[in-house]
Design an enzyme around this catalytic site. Structure first.
Site, PDB file in Angstrom:
ATOM      1  CG  ASP A  14      54.529  33.659  51.837  1.00  0.00           C
ATOM      2  OD1 ASP A  14      54.656  34.899  51.778  1.00  0.00           O
ATOM      3  OD2 ASP A  14      53.923  33.085  52.759  1.00  0.00           O
ATOM      4  CE  LYS A  67      50.642  32.959  52.465  1.00  0.00           C
ATOM      5  NZ  LYS A  67      51.119  33.405  53.754  1.00  0.00           N
ATOM      6  CB  SER A  93      52.678  37.424  51.723  1.00  0.00           C
ATOM      7  OG  SER A  93      52.533  36.439  52.689  1.00  0.00           O
ATOM      8  CG  HIS A 110      43.239  35.095  53.472  1.00  0.00           C
ATOM      9  ND1 HIS A 110      44.142  34.176  53.974  1.00  0.00           N
ATOM     10  CD2 HIS A 110      43.636  36.302  53.934  1.00  0.00           C
ATOM     11  CE1 HIS A 110      45.052  34.810  54.691  1.00  0.00           C
ATOM     12  NE2 HIS A 110      44.773  36.100  54.684  1.00  0.00           N
ATOM     13  NE  ARG A 156      56.592  40.891  54.245  1.00  0.00           N
ATOM     14  CZ  ARG A 156      55.327  40.490  54.194  1.00  0.00           C
ATOM     15  NH1 ARG A 156      55.015  39.309  53.665  1.00  0.00           N
ATOM     16  NH2 ARG A 156      54.362  41.255  54.645  1.00  0.00           N
TER      17      ARG A 156
HETATM   18  N1  URA Z   1      49.485  36.991  56.307  1.00  0.00           N
HETATM   19  C1  URA Z   1      50.281  36.470  55.342  1.00  0.00           C
HETATM   20  O1  URA Z   1      50.114  35.332  54.939  1.00  0.00           O
HETATM   21  N2  URA Z   1      51.254  37.255  54.844  1.00  0.00           N
HETATM   22  C2  URA Z   1      51.473  38.514  55.246  1.00  0.00           C
HETATM   23  O2  URA Z   1      52.358  39.166  54.734  1.00  0.00           O
HETATM   24  C3  URA Z   1      50.638  39.041  56.251  1.00  0.00           C
HETATM   25  C4  URA Z   1      49.643  38.249  56.767  1.00  0.00           C
END
Ligand code: URA
Length: 460
Positions: free
Chosen positions: A161, A187, A183, A82, A168
């Site tokens: 999320d 995932k 977050s 990621h 947010r």
């Molecule tokens: N990327 C995400 O998936 N979530 C966040 O909160 C910030 C960046």
């Protein structure tokens, strides 16, 4: 559950139990908590923070708000990477087929870009016919058969999320380390991974502008990933200069394919140390020119090889990944992945042969001789966004063919009149505006600047 009392508890800095967190995440996902109350909770978390146990509970509750991918037993470990995002960051594209060829299964669930930061799915959408929205069953089937998939999250994955992030975004609570950590990792945990490598960027075009903030985020994510049973490591990488030589969706796909082309290690190494001569600066991608991208792809693969016990040291792992890339197998795997996801390979190959897919191309030239001392990633990102290659809002459409290439990189020698980059635009007015903007992104100095490392720290 009295949600108001939980908001008040967090407002006063008290610790919530995993049960309380699990409950409110599920109630919110089911539409039983109004946005205004959840926004208040997010703001309380923003100011008061979350303990490690609370962040773990939040992450797991978010992961379990929807489907978690289930894979059959298989000796090939499940891995992913990621990145917190940057300009020209196309590492996922060559990395997925490379990892599949190294004996991994790679369920790469990716996202779209917003603002100046590009998104992997947008890059892939520039490939004729390629599908990025796949049902969970197809994701698992393709992983078992091909070894890799790069696609978007299904509607049924981590719905908490989706709802929380949207809130947010409009309540000023995005830059909170526990909320970002939960977050991102919710995932990744929904992919049922064995190992994860994180590329946490710092610099002028990064989410985290300072190294210290990037380190804080990386440490939180590494601790949580490991706590949740996924072997997790992070690299802190510099995002002051774009990665590679191309920025813009289609141009980045083209550069990724060049990165996958088999070329001998020695040819790549030679080119890493010899900057192009000023009057020879080519305008097409030679695979030999692309070194920072190549290095980062190999670094990610090498860490995952070590994390999963497939290699005993980083040096051995690096060599293994380099040999695999040089074998040409990942280039073939890329085509296999494209076909599995519906791409029209003939149309794709034809598009690859084009020098440019955008109608207008203008060059930006050096106005003096010297060394490139700056290529500002934030400005490059802004130019691409303004050319139509990035999104201003989540719903805006994008032009896949616009962008900038081949970027001159810091440390390279140039003579007055040499091409520093080309702008690919939809029309000449936007191309001219982009050239004017882009001029401020480059600086040329009389002395060659000290080369700064791309990967500055490993956190494990
Ligand atoms: N990327 C995400 O998936 N979530 C966040 O909160 C910030 C960046």
């Amino acid at each position: 559950m009295n949600f108001l009392s939980l908001i008040e508890a967090k407002r006063e800095g008290r610790t919530l139990t995993p049960e309380q967190i699990w409950h409110f995440v599920h109630e919110f996902t089911a539409g039983k908590i109004p946005d205004y109350q959840m926004a208040a909770m997010l703001m309380a978390i923003y100011f008061r923070g979350l303990s490690t146990a609370e962040t773990t509970a939040l992450t797991l509750a978010m992961r379990d708000s929807g489907d978690v991918l289930k894979f059959p037993g298989d000796p090939r470990p499940l891995v992913d990477k990621h990145s917190t995002g940057g300009i020209g960051d196309k590492v996922s594209l060559p990395l997925a087929p490379l990892l599949a060829c190294l004996g991994f299964r790679v369920p790469m669930i990716s996202g779209r870009g917003l603002g100046i930061t590009g998104g992997t799915l947008d890059k892939l959408d520039s490939i004729p016919g390629f599908k990025t929205l796949l049902p969970a069953g197809k994701i698992v089937e393709q992983i078992q058969k091909v070894g890799c998939v790069i696609c978007g999250q299904t509607d049924r994955m981590v719905p908490a999320d989706k709802k929380l992030y949207a809130l947010r975004d409009v309540s000023g609570t995005v830059p909170s380390i526990p909320l970002i950590t939960a977050s991102i990792l919710s995932k990744k945990l929904a992919e049922s991974l064995d190992a994860l490598v994180l590329d946490v960027k710092f610099g002028c075009a990064a989410f985290m502008q300072t190294k210290a903030d990037a380190r804080k985020l990386a440490k939180a994510m590494v601790a949580l990933g490991n706590e949740c049973g996924v072997n997790t490591r992070a690299m802190l990488t510099d995002m002051n200069t774009p990665l590679g030589r191309a920025a813009g969706n289609w141009l980045e796909v083209k550069e990724s394919v060049a990165c996958l082309e088999p070329i001998s290690c020695s040819r790549r190494c030679e080119s890493a140390h010899s900057f192009p001569k000023s009057n020879q600066r080519g305008l097409t991608f030679a695979a030999t020119e692309i070194n920072d991208l190549h290095e980062l792809v190999l670094d990610c693969a090498a860490h995952l090889l070590v994390q999963t016990g497939k290699a005993r040291s980083l040096a051995v792992a690096h060599k293994q990944a380099e040999n695999c890339l040089a074998s040409g197998a990942p280039r073939k795997k890329w085509d296999e992945m494209l076909v599995a996801q519906g791409a029209d390979l003939n149309a794709f190959n034809k598009k690859l042969t084009l020098d440019h897919a955008a109608p207008v191309v203008l060059e930006i030239k050096a106005d003096c001789s010297g060394y490139v001392s700056k290529c500002d990633a934030r400005l490059v990102g802004e130019v691409i966004r303004d050319l139509g290659g990035g999104r201003l809002t989540k719903k805006s459409g994008i032009n896949y063919d616009v962008g900038i290439d081949p970027l001159a990189k810091p440390g390279e020698a140039v003579r007055a009149g040499d091409v520093l980059a080309r702008v690919h635009a939809a029309d000449s007015a936007s191309a001219k505006a982009a050239i004017a903007q882009l001029k401020t992104a480059f600086e040329i100095s009389a002395k060659r600047p000290a080369q700064t490392p791309l990967v500055v720290e490993i956190i494990q």
